[in-house]
Design a protein around this motif. Structure first.
Motif, PDB file in Angstrom:
ATOM      1  N   VAL A  54       0.845  -1.196   0.000  1.00  0.00           N
ATOM      2  CA  VAL A  54       0.000   0.000   0.000  1.00  0.00           C
ATOM      3  C   VAL A  54       0.880   1.245   0.000  1.00  0.00           C
ATOM      4  N   ARG A  55       1.954   1.226   0.775  1.00  0.00           N
ATOM      5  CA  ARG A  55       2.872   2.367   0.826  1.00  0.00           C
ATOM      6  C   ARG A  55       3.451   2.643  -0.561  1.00  0.00           C
ATOM      7  N   GLU A  56       3.903   1.590  -1.252  1.00  0.00           N
ATOM      8  CA  GLU A  56       4.484   1.758  -2.596  1.00  0.00           C
ATOM      9  C   GLU A  56       3.453   2.278  -3.596  1.00  0.00           C
ATOM     10  N   LEU A  57       2.216   1.803  -3.472  1.00  0.00           N
ATOM     11  CA  LEU A  57       1.153   2.297  -4.350  1.00  0.00           C
ATOM     12  C   LEU A  57       0.904   3.793  -4.129  1.00  0.00           C
ATOM     13  N   VAL A  58       0.845   4.196  -2.858  1.00  0.00           N
ATOM     14  CA  VAL A  58       0.615   5.611  -2.544  1.00  0.00           C
ATOM     15  C   VAL A  58       1.783   6.459  -3.045  1.00  0.00           C
ATOM     16  N   ILE A  59       3.010   6.011  -2.782  1.00  0.00           N
ATOM     17  CA  ILE A  59       4.200   6.748  -3.237  1.00  0.00           C
ATOM     18  C   ILE A  59       4.204   6.856  -4.760  1.00  0.00           C
ATOM     19  N   THR A  60       3.918   5.757  -5.437  1.00  0.00           N
ATOM     20  CA  THR A  60       3.917   5.760  -6.901  1.00  0.00           C
ATOM     21  C   THR A  60       2.819   6.676  -7.442  1.00  0.00           C
ATOM     22  N   ALA A  61       1.652   6.650  -6.826  1.00  0.00           N
ATOM     23  CA  ALA A  61       0.556   7.531  -7.264  1.00  0.00           C
ATOM     24  C   ALA A  61       0.930   8.996  -7.073  1.00  0.00           C
ATOM     25  N   LEU A  62       1.490   9.338  -5.911  1.00  0.00           N
ATOM     26  CA  LEU A  62       1.916  10.723  -5.673  1.00  0.00           C
ATOM     27  C   LEU A  62       3.032  11.131  -6.638  1.00  0.00           C
ATOM     28  N   ALA A  63       3.969  10.223  -6.856  1.00  0.00           N
ATOM     29  CA  ALA A  63       5.080  10.521  -7.767  1.00  0.00           C
ATOM     30  C   ALA A  63       4.583  10.704  -9.196  1.00  0.00           C
ATOM     31  N   ALA A  64       3.683   9.837  -9.640  1.00  0.00           N
ATOM     32  CA  ALA A  64       3.139   9.956 -10.996  1.00  0.00           C
ATOM     33  C   ALA A  64       2.380  11.263 -11.147  1.00  0.00           C
ATOM     34  N   HIS A  65       1.621  11.616 -10.134  1.00  0.00           N
ATOM     35  CA  HIS A  65       0.895  12.885 -10.152  1.00  0.00           C
ATOM     36  C   HIS A  65       1.870  14.048 -10.318  1.00  0.00           C
ATOM     37  N   ALA A 150       5.499  16.304  -4.178  1.00  0.00           N
ATOM     38  CA  ALA A 150       4.034  16.478  -4.226  1.00  0.00           C
ATOM     39  C   ALA A 150       3.515  16.869  -2.847  1.00  0.00           C
ATOM     40  N   GLY A 151       4.052  16.244  -1.802  1.00  0.00           N
ATOM     41  CA  GLY A 151       3.668  16.619  -0.432  1.00  0.00           C
ATOM     42  C   GLY A 151       4.067  18.047  -0.109  1.00  0.00           C
ATOM     43  N   ALA A 152       5.250  18.457  -0.532  1.00  0.00           N
ATOM     44  CA  ALA A 152       5.700  19.826  -0.297  1.00  0.00           C
ATOM     45  C   ALA A 152       4.794  20.820  -1.025  1.00  0.00           C
ATOM     46  N   ASP A 153       4.392  20.494  -2.247  1.00  0.00           N
ATOM     47  CA  ASP A 153       3.464  21.355  -2.986  1.00  0.00           C
ATOM     48  C   ASP A 153       2.160  21.520  -2.211  1.00  0.00           C
ATOM     49  N   PHE A 154       1.650  20.410  -1.705  1.00  0.00           N
ATOM     50  CA  PHE A 154       0.410  20.452  -0.936  1.00  0.00           C
ATOM     51  C   PHE A 154       0.576  21.354   0.284  1.00  0.00           C
ATOM     52  N   LEU A 155       1.700  21.244   0.969  1.00  0.00           N
ATOM     53  CA  LEU A 155       1.943  22.086   2.141  1.00  0.00           C
ATOM     54  C   LEU A 155       2.067  23.561   1.755  1.00  0.00           C
ATOM     55  N   GLN A 156       2.715  23.849   0.627  1.00  0.00           N
ATOM     56  CA  GLN A 156       2.815  25.244   0.163  1.00  0.00           C
ATOM     57  C   GLN A 156       1.426  25.819  -0.111  1.00  0.00           C
ATOM     58  N   LEU A 157       0.596  25.060  -0.810  1.00  0.00           N
ATOM     59  CA  LEU A 157      -0.754  25.529  -1.108  1.00  0.00           C
ATOM     60  C   LEU A 157      -1.589  25.661   0.165  1.00  0.00           C
ATOM     61  N   SER A 158      -1.438  24.736   1.092  1.00  0.00           N
ATOM     62  CA  SER A 158      -2.159  24.802   2.365  1.00  0.00           C
ATOM     63  C   SER A 158      -1.728  26.024   3.166  1.00  0.00           C
ATOM     64  N   TYR A 159      -0.436  26.291   3.190  1.00  0.00           N
ATOM     65  CA  TYR A 159       0.084  27.453   3.906  1.00  0.00           C
ATOM     66  C   TYR A 159      -0.462  28.744   3.289  1.00  0.00           C
TER      67      TYR A 159
END
Length: 168
Positions: A54-65, A150-159
């Motif tokens: 599940v972790r690899e799927l989530v990482i791959t989905a975020l990376a592909a995005h 992708a996580g950093a982008d989300f945090l920038q937009l949230s901030y």
């Protein structure tokens, strides 16, 4: 069938023969790449990786995005898309909106692919899948980095959203 749109559909179908050929050519390129990689994998006795966690799927989905948005929307990657697209406005933060330059054929198809993150995701996921077979450690490193971005982008937009709310 909506009769009101029938003449429009008729016109679109006659104008889109070359466009359809472009899509067929793009799918043929994709199929050719997958076939060549499959044969290369068989010739080199590559083993298919085990099922992803599940972790690899989530990482791959975020990376592909992230890879897909970077290639299809980032202002900095405009030169990669320029031969196939034209500017159509501003997008989200650091992003541009573009549309295919050519009205038909393979140039249009490539333009569509390079402006549609959903379309490009198929190619990115295929690349990650190939990477998991031929270079799993490097692929995991790239996927982890892109997922973190992708996580950093989300945090920038949230901030930025929180800042706007705080300023009233």
């Amino acid at each position: 069938m909506n009769v009101a749109h029938a003449p429009e559909r008729e016109r679109d179908s006659t104008d889109s023969g070359s466009q359809l050929n472009g899509y067929v050519a793009t799918m043929a390129i994709y199929t050719f790449v997958v076939a060549v990689v499959t044969v290369l994998g068989a010739l080199t006795n590559r083993q298919l990786p085990r099922a992803m966690t599940v972790r690899e799927l989530v990482i791959t989905a975020l990376a592909a995005h992230k890879v897909s948005r970077t290639v299809t929307k980032d202002a900095i990657t405009t030169p990669l898309r320029a031969p196939f697209t034209e500017h159509a406005g501003d997008g989200g933060p650091g992003e541009v909106m573009e549309k295919p330059q050519a009205s038909d054929g393979i140039m249009h198809s490539i333009g569509e692919l390079l402006t549609c993150p959903f379309c490009f995701d198929v190619w990115v996921i295929t690349g990650f899948t190939i990477g998991h077979v031929f270079a799993p450690r490097a692929t995991r490193l790239v996927a982890d980095a892109m997922a973190a971005l992708a996580g950093a982008d989300f945090l920038q937009l949230s901030y930025a959203t929180a800042q706007r709310i705080a300023e009233g």
